[in-house]
Design an enzyme around this catalytic site. Structure first.
Site, PDB file in Angstrom:
ATOM      1  N   LYS A 254     -10.911  -3.911  -4.096  1.00  0.00           N
ATOM      2  CA  LYS A 254     -11.650  -2.618  -4.403  1.00  0.00           C
ATOM      3  C   LYS A 254     -10.887  -1.583  -4.986  1.00  0.00           C
ATOM      4  CE  LYS A 254     -12.092  -2.426   0.460  1.00  0.00           C
ATOM      5  NZ  LYS A 254     -12.970  -2.899   1.565  1.00  0.00           N
TER       6      LYS A 254
ATOM      7  N   LYS B 173       0.781  -1.223  -0.051  1.00  0.00           N
ATOM      8  CA  LYS B 173       0.150   0.041  -0.007  1.00  0.00           C
ATOM      9  C   LYS B 173       0.930   1.204  -0.147  1.00  0.00           C
ATOM     10  CE  LYS B 173      -4.612  -1.428   1.916  1.00  0.00           C
ATOM     11  NZ  LYS B 173      -5.602  -1.091   2.610  1.00  0.00           N
TER      12      LYS B 173
ATOM     13  N   LYS C 198      -5.385 -10.450  -6.768  1.00  0.00           N
ATOM     14  CA  LYS C 198      -6.468 -10.549  -6.053  1.00  0.00           C
ATOM     15  C   LYS C 198      -7.653  -9.516  -6.466  1.00  0.00           C
ATOM     16  CE  LYS C 198      -6.191  -8.632  -1.846  1.00  0.00           C
ATOM     17  NZ  LYS C 198      -5.691  -8.056  -0.644  1.00  0.00           N
TER      18      LYS C 198
HETATM   19  P1  TYM Z   1     -10.538  -5.547   4.446  1.00  0.00           P
HETATM   20  O1  TYM Z   1     -11.712  -4.590   4.521  1.00  0.00           O
HETATM   21  O2  TYM Z   1      -9.373  -5.113   3.182  1.00  0.00           O
HETATM   22  O3  TYM Z   1     -11.416  -6.671   3.792  1.00  0.00           O
HETATM   23  C1  TYM Z   1     -12.226  -7.524   4.675  1.00  0.00           C
HETATM   24  C2  TYM Z   1     -12.161  -9.058   4.437  1.00  0.00           C
HETATM   25  O4  TYM Z   1     -12.362  -9.429   3.110  1.00  0.00           O
HETATM   26  C3  TYM Z   1     -11.263 -10.402   3.149  1.00  0.00           C
HETATM   27  N1  TYM Z   1     -10.948 -10.004   1.550  1.00  0.00           N
HETATM   28  C4  TYM Z   1     -10.904 -11.204   0.617  1.00  0.00           C
HETATM   29  N2  TYM Z   1     -11.174 -12.703   0.956  1.00  0.00           N
HETATM   30  C5  TYM Z   1     -10.997 -13.385  -0.198  1.00  0.00           C
HETATM   31  N3  TYM Z   1     -10.617 -12.778  -1.243  1.00  0.00           N
HETATM   32  C6  TYM Z   1     -10.312 -11.533  -1.669  1.00  0.00           C
HETATM   33  N4  TYM Z   1     -10.213 -11.019  -2.753  1.00  0.00           N
HETATM   34  C7  TYM Z   1     -10.567 -10.763  -0.542  1.00  0.00           C
HETATM   35  N5  TYM Z   1     -10.520  -9.391  -0.549  1.00  0.00           N
HETATM   36  C8  TYM Z   1     -10.701  -9.238   0.941  1.00  0.00           C
HETATM   37  C9  TYM Z   1     -10.096  -9.849   3.800  1.00  0.00           C
HETATM   38  O5  TYM Z   1      -9.387 -11.038   3.894  1.00  0.00           O
HETATM   39  C10 TYM Z   1     -10.933  -9.485   5.176  1.00  0.00           C
HETATM   40  O6  TYM Z   1     -11.069 -10.629   5.992  1.00  0.00           O
HETATM   41  N6  TYM Z   1      -7.569  -5.249   8.139  1.00  0.00           N
HETATM   42  C11 TYM Z   1      -8.471  -5.741   7.556  1.00  0.00           C
HETATM   43  C12 TYM Z   1      -9.689  -5.319   8.474  1.00  0.00           C
HETATM   44  C13 TYM Z   1      -9.666  -5.630   9.939  1.00  0.00           C
HETATM   45  C14 TYM Z   1      -9.884  -6.712  10.708  1.00  0.00           C
HETATM   46  C15 TYM Z   1      -9.499  -6.315  12.042  1.00  0.00           C
HETATM   47  C16 TYM Z   1     -10.055  -7.940  10.352  1.00  0.00           C
HETATM   48  C17 TYM Z   1      -9.630  -4.458  10.768  1.00  0.00           C
HETATM   49  N7  TYM Z   1      -9.453  -5.079  12.039  1.00  0.00           N
HETATM   50  C18 TYM Z   1      -9.528  -7.454  13.110  1.00  0.00           C
HETATM   51  C19 TYM Z   1     -10.036  -8.790  11.200  1.00  0.00           C
HETATM   52  C20 TYM Z   1      -9.953  -8.737  12.885  1.00  0.00           C
HETATM   53  C21 TYM Z   1      -9.016  -5.528   6.384  1.00  0.00           C
HETATM   54  O7  TYM Z   1      -8.528  -4.388   5.781  1.00  0.00           O
HETATM   55  O8  TYM Z   1      -9.835  -6.035   5.435  1.00  0.00           O
END
Ligand code: TYM
Length: 342
Positions: free
Chosen positions: A204, A118, A201
């Site tokens: 968004k 990022k 992957k």
């Molecule tokens: P974020 O918002 O990027 O994504 C949310 C969740 O979606 C999953 N994900 C995917 N799974 C499969 N294939 C994909 N292409 C894909 N893109 C996204 C992510 O693995 C995630 O589970 N850091 C985290 C948010 C967060 C969090 C936490 C998660 C903040 N605090 C505490 C668990 C526990 C994030 O950026 O997710």
């Protein structure tokens, strides 16, 4: 240290930044719903403090937070069964994150691939919040003493860091206070790939909207994106190893499997030998039947803004009742005067 002394409790979060997409749904949200069981406490958070580690337009952030909440509910999370809230309404997350900023090491953060991806080449210009991101994530989880965290594959490294922070805190202060959390990375679609490039992957931030299915897409758009998804000229194999070196084919099979609650093996037993010309319409029909009701329910809920705000406020109150005593005990352990000394 035993992991069993902590009551099982599920926590996870999703960033309200831009559209919720099929990767978020299959890798995370659908599995949040699966884990919403009578004997399991489930806490799910819209992580708005994480979202602002990169610039967010304030109006869009508020809209995305409410839309994400609508998505949670439309996908099957019930505010009576799971605690649903946005992170900024529970100040204990940021307070515990500060303590963890003093536990985590610079080197640990520098190794995070998400930080490297990022921040890119211009790390000097990235926000300090983006660098400290995983420390806030550890606080999200550990301020509830959560034991299980369902996520997609891309969050694995952050969850390992959460474990490292818990271990170092417990060790430095000579306590057995924070649980060593288990990542729950399961199912057929822990890494959903772009529809345009099977080596990337689904995300968004991809500039091409054709690369992803958004949870707000209507039935025609979903079907069109699947029809146009990149594939290869071969027929589908009947066995899993026939998908080696065929990332696009593998991705569509995994998506089909996750949407229909099957394994990829089961799907191949059914569709092996079919050409994409036949498989894609099957996948489109399945995707539309599963996703269109969610997107139309999201749209309906977005008309009930006051109700969404009330759900978030109530959820935050419940979340604070768990988080506040854990933060209080953390302060006591650390030696903060004013925290009740036991
Ligand atoms: P974020 O918002 O990027 O994504 C949310 C969740 O979606 C999953 N994900 C995917 N799974 C499969 N294939 C994909 N292409 C894909 N893109 C996204 C992510 O693995 C995630 O589970 N850091 C985290 C948010 C967060 C969090 C936490 C998660 C903040 N605090 C505490 C668990 C526990 C994030 O950026 O997710």
């Amino acid at each position: 240290m035993t992991e069993t002394q902590f009551t099982p409790r599920v926590f996870s979060g999703i960033q309200p930044s831009g559209n919720l997409h099929l990767g978020n749904y299959l890798g995370a949200l659908k599995r949040f719903v699966d884990m919403q069981q009578p004997d399991m406490e489930t806490i799910y958070c819209m992580v708005d403090l994480h979202a602002i580690t990169v610039w967010q337009d304030p109006k869009e952030l508020a809209h995305s937070t409410r839309e994400l909440c609508a998505g949670f509910i439309a996908a099957g999370l019930d505010p009576e069964k799971s605690i649903l809230f946005n992170q900024s309404q529970v100040p204990e997350h940021a307070q515990l994150a500060w303590i963890f900023n003093c536990v985590a090491r610079m080197g640990w953060m520098q190794r995070m691939t998400q930080w490297k991806d990022k921040a890119g080449k211009n790390q000097q210009n990235a926000s300090l919040g983006l660098f400290a991101y995983p420390s806030l994530m550890a606080a999200d989880i550990l301020t509830y003493h959560a034991t299980h965290v369902p996520v997609g594959d891309d969050q694995k490294q952050h969850l390992e860091l959460t474990r490292d922070i818990a271990i170092k805190f417990n060790h430095d202060y000579g306590v057995d206070f924070f649980p060593i959390t288990e990542p729950v990375i399961e199912g057929a679609a822990t890494r959903v790939m772009s529809l345009r490039d099977g080596s990337k992957k689904m995300s968004k931030s991809d500039p091409s909207d054709m690369s992803r299915i958004n949870m707000t897409d209507d039935a025609d758009t979903i079907a069109k994106k699947i029809r146009k998804a990149k594939t290869d000229p071969e027929a589908l194999p009947s066995e899993l190893d026939g998908l080696d070196e065929r990332p696009e084919a593998r991705n569509l099979v995994n998506i089909y499997a996750a949407l229909s609650d099957q394994t990829a093996e089961q799907v191949l037993a059914e569709v092996g030998g079919k050409q994409f010309g036949e498989f894609k319409p099957m996948l489109a029909e399945l995707a539309v039947s599963k996703l269109a009701p969610i997107s139309s329910e999201m749209a309906r809920l977005m008309g009930e803004e006051a109700e969404i705000d009330q759900i978030l406020a109530k959820g935050a109150e419940k979340a604070r009742s768990i988080a506040a005593p854990i933060l209080q005990q953390t302060y006591e352990i650390v030696g903060m005067v004013g925290a009740k000394q036991g």
